[in-house]
Each structure stands twice: as structure tokens, then as C-alpha cells.
Scaffold this motif. Structure first.
Motif, PDB file in Angstrom:
ATOM      1  N   TYR A  95      -8.327  -4.860   6.276  1.00  0.00           N
ATOM      2  CA  TYR A  95      -7.125  -4.673   5.279  1.00  0.00           C
ATOM      3  C   TYR A  95      -7.013  -5.220   4.348  1.00  0.00           C
ATOM      4  CZ  TYR A  95      -7.636  -1.219   9.920  1.00  0.00           C
ATOM      5  OH  TYR A  95      -7.427  -0.647  10.714  1.00  0.00           O
ATOM      6  N   TYR A  96      -6.294  -4.786   3.395  1.00  0.00           N
ATOM      7  CA  TYR A  96      -5.626  -5.140   2.389  1.00  0.00           C
ATOM      8  C   TYR A  96      -4.449  -4.520   2.351  1.00  0.00           C
ATOM      9  CZ  TYR A  96     -10.863  -5.157   0.601  1.00  0.00           C
ATOM     10  OH  TYR A  96     -12.140  -6.338   0.187  1.00  0.00           O
ATOM     11  N   CYS A  97      -3.440  -5.413   1.639  1.00  0.00           N
ATOM     12  CA  CYS A  97      -2.025  -4.787   0.905  1.00  0.00           C
ATOM     13  C   CYS A  97      -2.213  -4.991  -0.245  1.00  0.00           C
ATOM     14  CB  CYS A  97      -0.994  -6.219   2.045  1.00  0.00           C
ATOM     15  SG  CYS A  97      -0.759  -7.424   1.107  1.00  0.00           S
ATOM     16  N   ALA A  98      -1.475  -3.988  -0.806  1.00  0.00           N
ATOM     17  CA  ALA A  98      -1.326  -3.975  -2.470  1.00  0.00           C
ATOM     18  C   ALA A  98       0.115  -3.194  -3.233  1.00  0.00           C
ATOM     19  CB  ALA A  98      -2.570  -3.060  -2.919  1.00  0.00           C
ATOM     20  N   ARG A  99      -0.110  -4.027  -4.500  1.00  0.00           N
ATOM     21  CA  ARG A  99       1.400  -3.141  -4.793  1.00  0.00           C
ATOM     22  C   ARG A  99       1.027  -1.891  -5.528  1.00  0.00           C
ATOM     23  NH1 ARG A  99       4.805  -5.946 -10.265  1.00  0.00           N
ATOM     24  NH2 ARG A  99       3.289  -5.266 -11.049  1.00  0.00           N
ATOM     25  N   LEU A 100       1.447  -0.990  -5.381  1.00  0.00           N
ATOM     26  CA  LEU A 100       1.570   0.655  -6.643  1.00  0.00           C
ATOM     27  C   LEU A 100       2.727   0.849  -7.342  1.00  0.00           C
ATOM     28  CD1 LEU A 100       0.080   2.910  -6.496  1.00  0.00           C
ATOM     29  CD2 LEU A 100       1.354   3.982  -5.031  1.00  0.00           C
ATOM     30  N   LYS A 101       2.422   0.082  -8.224  1.00  0.00           N
ATOM     31  CA  LYS A 101       3.284   0.337  -9.396  1.00  0.00           C
ATOM     32  C   LYS A 101       3.519   1.817 -10.048  1.00  0.00           C
ATOM     33  CE  LYS A 101       5.971  -3.169 -12.825  1.00  0.00           C
ATOM     34  NZ  LYS A 101       5.424  -3.708 -14.220  1.00  0.00           N
ATOM     35  N   VAL A 102       4.570   1.717 -10.150  1.00  0.00           N
ATOM     36  CA  VAL A 102       4.518   3.000 -10.820  1.00  0.00           C
ATOM     37  C   VAL A 102       5.471   2.669 -12.254  1.00  0.00           C
ATOM     38  CG1 VAL A 102       7.372   3.683  -9.458  1.00  0.00           C
ATOM     39  CG2 VAL A 102       6.211   5.601 -10.776  1.00  0.00           C
ATOM     40  N   GLN A 103       5.531   3.047 -13.215  1.00  0.00           N
ATOM     41  CA  GLN A 103       5.329   3.537 -14.513  1.00  0.00           C
ATOM     42  C   GLN A 103       6.560   4.579 -14.717  1.00  0.00           C
ATOM     43  OE1 GLN A 103       4.038   1.629 -17.933  1.00  0.00           O
ATOM     44  NE2 GLN A 103       3.963   3.376 -18.272  1.00  0.00           N
ATOM     45  N   TRP A 104       7.784   4.571 -14.739  1.00  0.00           N
ATOM     46  CA  TRP A 104       8.834   5.455 -14.667  1.00  0.00           C
ATOM     47  C   TRP A 104       9.231   6.306 -15.886  1.00  0.00           C
ATOM     48  CZ3 TRP A 104       9.339   7.607  -9.808  1.00  0.00           C
ATOM     49  CH2 TRP A 104       9.936   6.379  -8.624  1.00  0.00           C
ATOM     50  N   SER A 105       8.168   5.752 -17.054  1.00  0.00           N
ATOM     51  CA  SER A 105       8.473   6.554 -18.533  1.00  0.00           C
ATOM     52  C   SER A 105       7.276   8.153 -18.348  1.00  0.00           C
ATOM     53  CB  SER A 105       8.378   5.704 -19.237  1.00  0.00           C
ATOM     54  OG  SER A 105       7.414   5.084 -19.399  1.00  0.00           O
ATOM     55  N   ASP A 106       6.451   7.742 -17.523  1.00  0.00           N
ATOM     56  CA  ASP A 106       5.462   8.659 -17.721  1.00  0.00           C
ATOM     57  C   ASP A 106       5.160   8.926 -16.328  1.00  0.00           C
ATOM     58  OD1 ASP A 106       2.597   6.519 -18.845  1.00  0.00           O
ATOM     59  OD2 ASP A 106       4.021   5.965 -17.215  1.00  0.00           O
ATOM     60  N   TRP A 107       5.486   8.326 -15.488  1.00  0.00           N
ATOM     61  CA  TRP A 107       4.930   8.997 -14.055  1.00  0.00           C
ATOM     62  C   TRP A 107       3.599   8.038 -13.535  1.00  0.00           C
ATOM     63  CZ3 TRP A 107       7.895  10.632  -9.481  1.00  0.00           C
ATOM     64  CH2 TRP A 107       9.225  11.172 -10.160  1.00  0.00           C
ATOM     65  N   THR A 108       3.058   7.431 -14.037  1.00  0.00           N
ATOM     66  CA  THR A 108       2.183   6.345 -13.416  1.00  0.00           C
ATOM     67  C   THR A 108       2.027   5.675 -13.091  1.00  0.00           C
ATOM     68  OG1 THR A 108       1.487   6.715 -16.580  1.00  0.00           O
ATOM     69  CG2 THR A 108       0.138   4.837 -14.713  1.00  0.00           C
ATOM     70  N   PHE A 109       1.016   5.984 -11.991  1.00  0.00           N
ATOM     71  CA  PHE A 109       1.351   4.485 -10.478  1.00  0.00           C
ATOM     72  C   PHE A 109      -0.088   3.894 -10.604  1.00  0.00           C
ATOM     73  CE2 PHE A 109       4.626   6.285  -7.712  1.00  0.00           C
ATOM     74  CZ  PHE A 109       4.436   7.690  -8.486  1.00  0.00           C
TER      75      PHE A 109
END
Length: 124
Positions: A95-109
């Protein structure tokens, strides 16, 4: 440097509830770009998305696991948790935990930071 560290029992009996905690350092789980995620990898299989708790504390889970999954966060400790109930041997995985980061300027995850993973075995 962002770091994530999973913690929890390595062995869980069938029908019990699996509880895992992810402790985050170097970032805040309330920052307005983070979706704090759980992902697992069963032996010999690919990665499976479990779900996330976002910067507002809202949660979303995989439809296949939703009925058994819950989570929460402790902002004072910068931690988030996963509970998976009624486990079976099929829940055995890393089991892994991870950060999914969103870049709101271009909706990149992007999953940009991961914990090292923790082995959980479901067995009597």
C-alpha cells in the motif's frame, strides 16, 4: 522536499479492518493543490487506485472498493488515513500513499511524491 511515510500493521486477519496512516512532511495537506491518495499493488499485479482525500477534506474512492473504504485526516499532525473493512486475502498488497498535485493553470494532475510503501498481508 516532500516526504510521505505509510504506517500500519503488516498483518491483518480476514474480516478485520485494515487501518493505515500517511504522515506528510515538507507540504501541507490543506494546500490548495493536493489530492492525498492511496494506491496499492497486489503481488504479481499492477497498481490499483484506492482513493483520495483532497485539500478540503473531501473523499473519493474506487467504485470497486467504495463500500469497504473510508478515510480521514488530522491537519494538526499533517496526516491522512485509510480504513478498509472486511478484508480478505485478496487485499494483500503493498500500500502506497502519494500526492496527486493539480496545476490549476492547465488542469494537469501528476503523482509527484510517493511513500516507500508498506506491505500488508491478510492472513489468519
Amino acid at each position: 522536499q516532500v516526504q510521505l511515510q505509510e504506517s500500519g500493521p503488516g498483518l491483518v486477519k480476514p474480516s478485520q479492518t485494515l487501518s493505515l496512516t500517511c504522515t506528510v512532511s515538507g507540504d501541507s495537506i490543506t494546500a490548495h493543490y493536493g489530492y492525498w491518495s492511496w494506491i496499492r499493488q497486489p503481488p504479481g499485479k499492477g497498481l490499483e487506485w484506492i482513493g483520495y482525500i483532497d485539500y478540503l477534506g473531501s473523499t473519493k474512492y474506487s467504485p470497486s472498493l467504495k463500500s469497504r473504504t473510508s478515510g480521514s485526516r488530522d491537519t494538526s499532525k499533517n496526516q491522512f488515513t485509510l480504513q478498509l473493512s472486511s478484508v480478505t486475502p485478496e487485499d494483500t498488497a503493498v500500500y502506497y500513499c502519494a500526492r496527486l498535485k493539480v496545476q490549476w493553470s492547465d488542469w494537469t494532475f501528476l503523482y509527484d511524491y510517493w511513500g516507500q510503501g508498506t506491505q500488508v498481508t491478510v492472513s489468519s
